[in-house]
Design an enzyme around this catalytic site. Structure first.
Site, mmCIF file in Angstrom:
data_model
loop_
_atom_site.group_PDB
_atom_site.id
_atom_site.type_symbol
_atom_site.label_atom_id
_atom_site.label_comp_id
_atom_site.label_asym_id
_atom_site.label_seq_id
_atom_site.Cartn_x
_atom_site.Cartn_y
_atom_site.Cartn_z
ATOM 1 N NE ARG A 237 6.253 -68.739 -35.724
ATOM 2 C CZ ARG A 237 5.321 -67.855 -35.435
ATOM 3 N NH1 ARG A 237 5.361 -67.237 -34.249
ATOM 4 N NH2 ARG A 237 4.360 -67.573 -36.293
ATOM 5 C CD GLU A 266 4.963 -73.276 -29.740
ATOM 6 O OE1 GLU A 266 3.873 -73.012 -30.313
ATOM 7 O OE2 GLU A 266 5.821 -72.409 -29.525
ATOM 8 C CG HIS A 285 2.765 -69.634 -29.353
ATOM 9 N ND1 HIS A 285 3.368 -70.349 -30.370
ATOM 10 C CD2 HIS A 285 2.714 -68.344 -29.793
ATOM 11 C CE1 HIS A 285 3.661 -69.534 -31.379
ATOM 12 N NE2 HIS A 285 3.273 -68.305 -31.043
#
Length: 333
Positions: A237, A266, A285
């Protein structure tokens, strides 16, 4: 009466059919400012919700008085206010097993790409700069035989360790609350404190879930403990790493480089220095982003949702203490 379910991410057609055969389903491909009022209205009569990435806050839960189950299509669950769910007696389930091997593959792709400067040199060649032999200035570093430090040896961390030890002959260091006899016997892994791991590792891989304890676990002090030639890999994360401190360490050459699949914000803003630094591999991601894995995650999330709503056992319950609350209220599962 059929129970009502709200989906807030797309799922494969067969998964949607399975859910519709059992429940009244309201499906949103995503939740945006434009359709948020409709989503909140649908929550008002929902017994179950399923999706990922959307922040499920206590305020949002106030709009869902009938909610019994939240099923996330992910291994991580930091998007959920777990305390608020538990207080309301809402079961939260996740899909940790489905992402393990695929994410471990991606971690190793980041490690190899960062070490051998794959993205940087591919762009260099594409720009027409490759006119002869590659000089020492562009050399990368070996991976085989080096030391890999894994911060958090859970499912994915263990899968990374297996690849590193068996495929690349790497020495494995790891941090974990308890000893891991299997890792120690199978791969010769050594458990140590974080500071020692940082000081000894050629590659540092963060594999911990995001919590108040792990927020900015790797900051300026920790980066300062790493070898000047070391590379940081983060596919857990974003907020586990202090991004500003990392950028400073990369710009100054305090560490060699970084391979990143996650970020504090993000999508990563287009003007982030991480995009322009040549010693950074930055991905959007994609840890679990293969068709087979995403479909498997959706199916498991649906199975979890169905089982929980039908009062059957679910093995991946994030907040098992909710079971005591349900028993106290006379609800069986």
């Amino acid at each position: 009466m059929r129970k009502r379910v709200v989906l807030y991410r797309p799922v494969p057609a067969d998964v949607l059919e399975i859910l519709r055969a059992r429940f009244d389903v309201t499906a949103f491909d995503e939740v945006s400012e434009a359709n948020r009022p409709q989503f909140v209205q649908a929550l008002g009569s929902a017994h179950g919700i399923m999706g990922n990435t959307l922040k499920i806050t206590a305020a949002l839960l106030d709009a869902a008085p009938e909610l019994e189950v939240a099923s996330t299509i992910s291994a991580g669950y930091d998007a959920f206010d777990v305390e608020a769910l538990t207080r309301r007696g809402v079961v939260l389930t996740n899909t940790p097993d489905e992402v393990t091997e695929t994410t471990a593959d991606l971690v190793f792709a980041l490690l190899l790409s960062s070490a051998r400067r794959v993205v940087e040199l591919a762009n260099w060649a594409r720009a027409g700069e490759w006119r002869g032999g590659v000089s020492e200035h562009y050399f990368g570093m070996d991976v085989h035989g080096r030391t890999l430090g894994i911060v958090g040896l859970g499912r994915i961390g263990a899968a990374v360790a297996r690849r590193a030890a068996q495929g690349f002959g790497m020495r494995i260091l790891f941090t974990k609350r308890r000893p891991d006899p299997h890792a120690e016997s199978a791969w010769g892994a050594q458990r140590c404190e974080l500071d020692a791991l940082l000081a000894q590792s050629d590659f540092v891989c963060t594999m911990v879930p995001l919590s108040s304890e792990t927020h900015h676990l790797i900051g300026a002090r920790e980066l300062g403990l790493m070898k000047p030639d070391a590379i940081l890999i983060n596919a857990s994360r974003g907020p586990v790493v202090d991004e500003a401190a990392l950028i400073a360490a990369l710009e100054s050459g305090q560490i060699r480089g970084a391979g990143l699949d996650v970020f504090e914000r993000e999508p990563l803003p287009a003007d982030s220095p991480l995009y322009s630094l040549p010693n950074v591999v930055a991905l959007p991601h994609i840890g679990s982003a293969t068709r087979a894995t995403r479909e498997a995650m959706a199916r498991r999330a649906a199975e979890n949702l169905i089982a929980a709503l039908e009062g059957r056992h679910v093995s991946t319950i994030v907040n098992p203490q909710v079971m005591e609350l349900r028993r106290a209220r006379g609800v069986c599962m």
